[in-house]
Design a protein around this motif. Structure first.
Motif, PDB file in Angstrom:
ATOM      1  N   ILE A  21       0.869  -1.454   0.257  1.00 13.13           N
ATOM      2  CA  ILE A  21      -0.175  -0.413  -0.471  1.00 13.13           C
ATOM      3  C   ILE A  21       0.462   1.757  -0.626  1.00 13.13           C
ATOM      4  O   ILE A  21       1.715   1.534   0.878  1.00 13.13           O
ATOM      5  CB  ILE A  21      -1.262  -0.113   1.520  1.00 13.13           C
ATOM      6  N   TYR A  74      -1.257  -1.339  -3.837  1.00  7.04           N
ATOM      7  CA  TYR A  74      -3.256  -0.595  -3.767  1.00  7.04           C
ATOM      8  C   TYR A  74      -2.087   0.895  -3.965  1.00  7.04           C
ATOM      9  O   TYR A  74      -1.528   0.951  -2.792  1.00  7.04           O
ATOM     10  CB  TYR A  74      -3.124  -0.709  -2.355  1.00  7.04           C
ATOM     11  N   LYS A  82      -2.425   4.707  -2.346  1.00  8.42           N
ATOM     12  CA  LYS A  82      -2.858   4.915  -1.399  1.00  8.42           C
ATOM     13  C   LYS A  82      -2.759   6.441  -1.146  1.00  8.42           C
ATOM     14  O   LYS A  82      -1.422   7.071  -1.696  1.00  8.42           O
ATOM     15  CB  LYS A  82      -2.258   4.915   0.105  1.00  8.42           C
ATOM     16  N   CYS A  88      -6.283   2.549  -1.938  1.00  9.24           N
ATOM     17  CA  CYS A  88      -7.026   2.794  -0.346  1.00  9.24           C
ATOM     18  C   CYS A  88      -7.358   4.173  -0.402  1.00  9.24           C
ATOM     19  O   CYS A  88      -6.031   4.730  -0.800  1.00  9.24           O
ATOM     20  CB  CYS A  88      -5.654   2.417   0.261  1.00  9.24           C
ATOM     21  N   THR A  89      -7.642   4.438   0.500  1.00 11.14           N
ATOM     22  CA  THR A  89      -7.946   5.836   1.157  1.00 11.14           C
ATOM     23  C   THR A  89      -8.549   5.647   2.388  1.00 11.14           C
ATOM     24  O   THR A  89      -9.351   4.547   2.801  1.00 11.14           O
ATOM     25  CB  THR A  89      -8.622   7.420   0.131  1.00 11.14           C
ATOM     26  N   ASP A  90      -7.801   6.787   3.335  1.00 17.72           N
ATOM     27  CA  ASP A  90      -8.788   7.285   4.924  1.00 17.72           C
ATOM     28  C   ASP A  90     -10.041   7.964   4.869  1.00 17.72           C
ATOM     29  O   ASP A  90     -10.358   8.444   4.343  1.00 17.72           O
ATOM     30  CB  ASP A  90      -7.411   7.098   5.506  1.00 17.72           C
ATOM     31  N   ALA A  93     -12.607   3.539  -3.161  1.00 16.03           N
ATOM     32  CA  ALA A  93     -12.164   2.066  -2.388  1.00 16.03           C
ATOM     33  C   ALA A  93     -12.523   1.307  -2.939  1.00 16.03           C
ATOM     34  O   ALA A  93     -13.423   0.708  -2.406  1.00 16.03           O
ATOM     35  CB  ALA A  93     -11.331   3.492  -1.025  1.00 16.03           C
ATOM     36  N   ASP A  94     -11.024  -0.086  -2.682  1.00 18.88           N
ATOM     37  CA  ASP A  94     -10.982  -1.581  -2.341  1.00 18.88           C
ATOM     38  C   ASP A  94     -10.507  -1.040  -1.241  1.00 18.88           C
ATOM     39  O   ASP A  94     -11.289  -2.276  -0.410  1.00 18.88           O
ATOM     40  CB  ASP A  94      -9.618  -1.546  -3.297  1.00 18.88           C
ATOM     41  N   ILE A  95      -9.635  -0.610  -0.406  1.00 20.41           N
ATOM     42  CA  ILE A  95      -9.675  -0.439   0.882  1.00 20.41           C
ATOM     43  C   ILE A  95      -9.890   1.058   1.871  1.00 20.41           C
ATOM     44  O   ILE A  95      -9.687   2.251   1.266  1.00 20.41           O
ATOM     45  CB  ILE A  95      -7.809  -0.457   1.327  1.00 20.41           C
ATOM     46  N   GLN A 146      -9.415   3.081   5.280  1.00 18.95           N
ATOM     47  CA  GLN A 146      -8.764   3.005   5.871  1.00 18.95           C
ATOM     48  C   GLN A 146      -9.461   3.928   7.589  1.00 18.95           C
ATOM     49  O   GLN A 146     -10.092   4.757   7.162  1.00 18.95           O
ATOM     50  CB  GLN A 146      -7.763   3.513   5.694  1.00 18.95           C
ATOM     51  N   LYS A 161     -16.410  -3.453   2.435  1.00 19.20           N
ATOM     52  CA  LYS A 161     -14.942  -3.307   1.463  1.00 19.20           C
ATOM     53  C   LYS A 161     -14.213  -3.684   2.845  1.00 19.20           C
ATOM     54  O   LYS A 161     -14.237  -3.776   3.400  1.00 19.20           O
ATOM     55  CB  LYS A 161     -15.087  -1.582   1.588  1.00 19.20           C
ATOM     56  N   ASN A 181      -8.967  -1.470   6.359  1.00 17.10           N
ATOM     57  CA  ASN A 181      -7.174  -0.901   7.464  1.00 17.10           C
ATOM     58  C   ASN A 181      -7.616  -0.872   8.400  1.00 17.10           C
ATOM     59  O   ASN A 181      -7.442   0.781   8.714  1.00 17.10           O
ATOM     60  CB  ASN A 181      -6.531  -1.174   6.488  1.00 17.10           C
TER      61      ASN A 181
END
Length: 258
Positions: free
Chosen positions: A7, A38, A40, A78-80, A94-96, A98, A118, A121
């Motif tokens: 990531i 991924y 990010k 990936c994003t938070d 997003a796939d992840i 966070q 999803k 993380n």
């Protein structure tokens, strides 16, 4: 042997041009090294040290840029997220998803993220013991999501200082979910520059190697073409030109222990 999971990307979206450069470069590296990659980047850094610090373009423009990355380069994203209402919006791209370390106990945020289906993380808070992540996991599982990753990013050790206890990786692996090591945030000095966070990027590579040797399943890096002039987390980010060589050395450790 499964692919090495990576990531990586900039701390925050500074511009679409900057994001595209980083995404294209790391995509090339990931293809060369056969990595499960991924991309990010954050659309908003809601936990900056100072109110005057750059936070990013916001959710609308930020998600559009991440969507453009996904469509142009075929990358997973990936994003938070920082608030429950952002989960569904971010999940469109997003796939992840966070969960930031400071927010890992926020029940409503975890539930909203989990309900998207999803991969989630979750960064272990700097103030939590590794075994305390069991309560975090149960919140996600009880909300119907078992697509969970746990992320080690260092623990508070006195003022403006983090340490990494590698046994924490082993402890969290006991939960049965993949453990990610955040190699760049682990070298932060939170608030260490008064109105900004400091850090020491020279420790990124040795800590990454140690984490892989200890059993980490994936690595997280923040990367930038010019870290010293980055708008967020510059002192601990890896320079883009140095990233391929760093990964090649880290992967030799991964190959040796798998």
């Amino acid at each position: 042997m499964s692919k090495f999971k990576l990531i990586a990307g900039p701390c925050v979206i500074e511009s679409e041009e900057n994001v595209m450069l980083i995404a294209e470069t790391i995509k090339g590296i990931s293809e060369k090294l056969n990595l499960d990659y991924y991309f990010k980047a954050s659309f908003d850094k809601a936990n900056r040290t100072s109110i005057s610090s750059f936070r990013g373009p916001g959710i609308d423009e930020g998600l559009q840029i991440l969507k453009n990355v996904k469509e142009k380069y075929g990358l997973k994203i990936c994003t938070d997220i920082h608030e429950p209402w952002q989960a569904e919006r971010a999940a469109e791209v997003a796939d992840i998803l966070q969960i930031p370390a400071f927010l890992c106990r926020q029940t409503d945020l975890l539930i909203a993220a989990a309900k998207t289906g999803k991969i989630i993380n979750v960064k272990k808070a700097q103030f939590l013991a590794p075994w305390d992540m069991g309560n975090v996991i149960r919140k996600l599982e009880d909300s119907g999501n078992n697509n969970i990753m746990l992320c080690e990013r260092g623990s508070t050790f006195g003022y403006n200082t983090l340490v990494v206890d590698m046994t924490g990786i082993l402890e969290m692996k006991k939960f049965g979910y993949p453990v990610v090591f955040d190699a760049t945030h682990s070298v932060q000095k939170p608030g260490g520059k008064g109105t900004a966070t400091g850090g020491n990027r020279e420790y990124v590579e040795p800590l990454a190697k140690a984490a892989i040797a200890a059993g980490a399943d994936a690595l997280f890096f923040e990367v930038h073409p010019d870290p010293d002039n980055a708008l967020s987390d510059g002192p601990n980010m890896v320079k883009l030109d140095d990233f391929c060589g760093l990964l090649e050395r880290v992967i030799r450790v991964y190959d040796a222990v798998h």
